[in-house]
Design an enzyme around this catalytic site. Structure first.
Site, PDB file in Angstrom:
ATOM      1  N   ASP A 240       0.792  -1.169  -0.328  1.00 29.17           N
ATOM      2  CA  ASP A 240       0.049  -0.344  -0.473  1.00 29.17           C
ATOM      3  C   ASP A 240       1.104   1.563   0.401  1.00 29.17           C
ATOM      4  O   ASP A 240       0.647   2.197  -0.079  1.00 29.17           O
ATOM      5  CB  ASP A 240      -0.584  -0.154   0.828  1.00 29.17           C
ATOM      6  CG  ASP A 240      -0.758  -0.197   2.417  1.00 29.17           C
ATOM      7  OD1 ASP A 240       1.111  -0.231   2.709  1.00 29.17           O
ATOM      8  OD2 ASP A 240      -0.689   0.027   4.074  1.00 29.17           O
ATOM      9  N   ASP A 265      -4.729  -6.397   4.698  1.00 35.05           N
ATOM     10  CA  ASP A 265      -4.732  -6.012   6.448  1.00 35.05           C
ATOM     11  C   ASP A 265      -5.487  -4.653   6.762  1.00 35.05           C
ATOM     12  O   ASP A 265      -5.435  -3.715   6.948  1.00 35.05           O
ATOM     13  CB  ASP A 265      -3.760  -6.082   7.430  1.00 35.05           C
ATOM     14  CG  ASP A 265      -2.696  -5.951   8.068  1.00 35.05           C
ATOM     15  OD1 ASP A 265      -4.055  -6.491   9.177  1.00 35.05           O
ATOM     16  OD2 ASP A 265      -1.975  -4.940   8.619  1.00 35.05           O
TER      17      ASP A 265
END
Length: 373
Positions: A240, A265
């Site tokens: 990310d 996550d």
């Protein structure tokens, strides 16, 4: 129903001008070139399998950690709009009573097919690498607690993350593996030798590698080296731009080229707005898309799997590598036999990507989801 697309990634191969035949919720045929009969629909762009996320705490403003079925369905719907057709609900460290209630509630959604399983990320983790987990609730595993949480879900628990250096951890790994549960190594201060012992006992996943784990050292290699070098281990990465530097993403891909699995996550702010959230018992503040606890620790992500694919490609993965890591690899890691690939007999889960790798269409089990751009 016959669908055609400009390109198709199975991900075993990449085809131009490909087609698939769908009957109900299953794929009957896959081919390249012109279909055997006129297509019912042409999909401009690249057709890929539905994304498989095996590490997700929330999204769409809701969280799995509440143990509430309606919250869980809100999370599933939010990620489905962004292409995730198979989702494992991850729970963070909490009291055993609270975890038992959550596992029991989410287990019904696993039975109904809305979730692909439940992942216990805690409470059997290292205090030194606890991240966004409440340190006072962390503990070594006991056979009684392991059995209690497994029984609560009636086979819904598919994965457990554990720190192998804890007292009783290796016995717990063996106990979990015998029960058919995938074991991940993470949130750990283990040595190389302790990580190897966990792998030999049956651990097969590196939970969000590089995050909340003893770092690499040239004389004391630690768990990262053990997990990367062992071909029995699948490697989770949170791609990310916040959790892992692109150079480390490429390092992991080089060390484990066929074993990389992208995960989000994600917490409640994924596919939602900045603001204040809860991650289990922990307060989380999200600003500029980054989730942190009051101590400053990163508290999950605001990522979707589509975003993880885009960021991985921008970081040096080929599109084929990124799609593989978002589909086939996580499905294989958790033994999800009928998803993650476009092949005969698989569930009809598709995502259509445009030229910018944005999601334009999603199909799950043969049913189109609302078009998303």
């Amino acid at each position: 129903m016959i669908l055609t697309a400009d390109h198709l990634i199975t991900p075993a191969r990449t085809c131009a001008a490909a087609w698939v035949r769908v009957d109900g919720d299953r794929i009957l045929e896959v081919g390249e070139g012109r279909p055997p009969s006129p297509a019912d629909r042409h999909l401009p762009g690249t057709l890929v399998p539905g994304f498989v996320d095996v590490h997700c705490h929330g999204g769409g403003g809701a969280s799995f950690t509440t143990g509430d079925a309606s919250d869980a369905q809100q999370v599933v719907a939010a990620h489905l709009r962004h292409g995730t057709t198979s989702l494992v609900a991850s729970l963070v460290t909490d009291g055993i009573d609270e975890l038992e209630r959550s596992v029991r509630a989410l287990g019904q959604l696993v039975t109904d097919g809305q979730l692909a399983g439940v992942h216990l990320e805690g409470p059997w983790l290292s205090r030194d690498y606890c991240g966004a987990h409440e340190p006072t609730l962390l503990r070594p595993p006991s056979p009684e607690e392991v059995d209690r949480l497994l029984a609560a879900g009636d086979a819904a628990v598919t994965m457990v993350t554990i720190a192998p250096e804890l007292d009783g951890a290796i016995d717990a790994v063996r106990r979990l593996v015998r029960a058919g549960v995938v074991v991940g190594v993470g949130h750990t201060d283990a040595t190389w030798e302790q990580a190897r012992e966990a792998i030999d006992a049956g651990a097969t996943v590196a939970t969000h590698l590089f995050n909340q784990i003893r770092p690499l050292h040239h004389r004391r290699p630690g768990p990262i080296a053990a997990l990367l070098e062992d071909e029995r281990v699948w490697v989770e990465l949170v791609s990310d731009g916040t959790h892992v530097h692109p150079a480390m993403l490429r390092l992991a891909r080089t060390g484990a080229p066929e074993r990389i699995m992208l995960v989000t996550d994600a917490m409640g702010a994924a596919a939602a707005e900045d603001g204040d959230y809860r991650l289990g018992p922990i307060h989380v503040r999200v600003r500029d898309g980054i989730a942190r606890t009051p101590t400053g620790a990163i508290a999950g992500s605001t990522l979707t799997m589509a975003g993880a694919v885009r960021h991985s490609v921008a970081s040096g993965f080929t599109l084929e590598q990124a799609v593989d890591a978002a589909t086939r690899a996580p499905a294989a890691a958790l033994g999800l036999a009928d998803v993650g690939e476009i092949r005969r007999g698989a569930r009809a889960d598709f995502v259509v990507l445009d030229g910018d790798l944005g999601v334009t269409h999603v199909m799950r089990a043969g049913v189109w989801v609302t078009r998303h751009r």
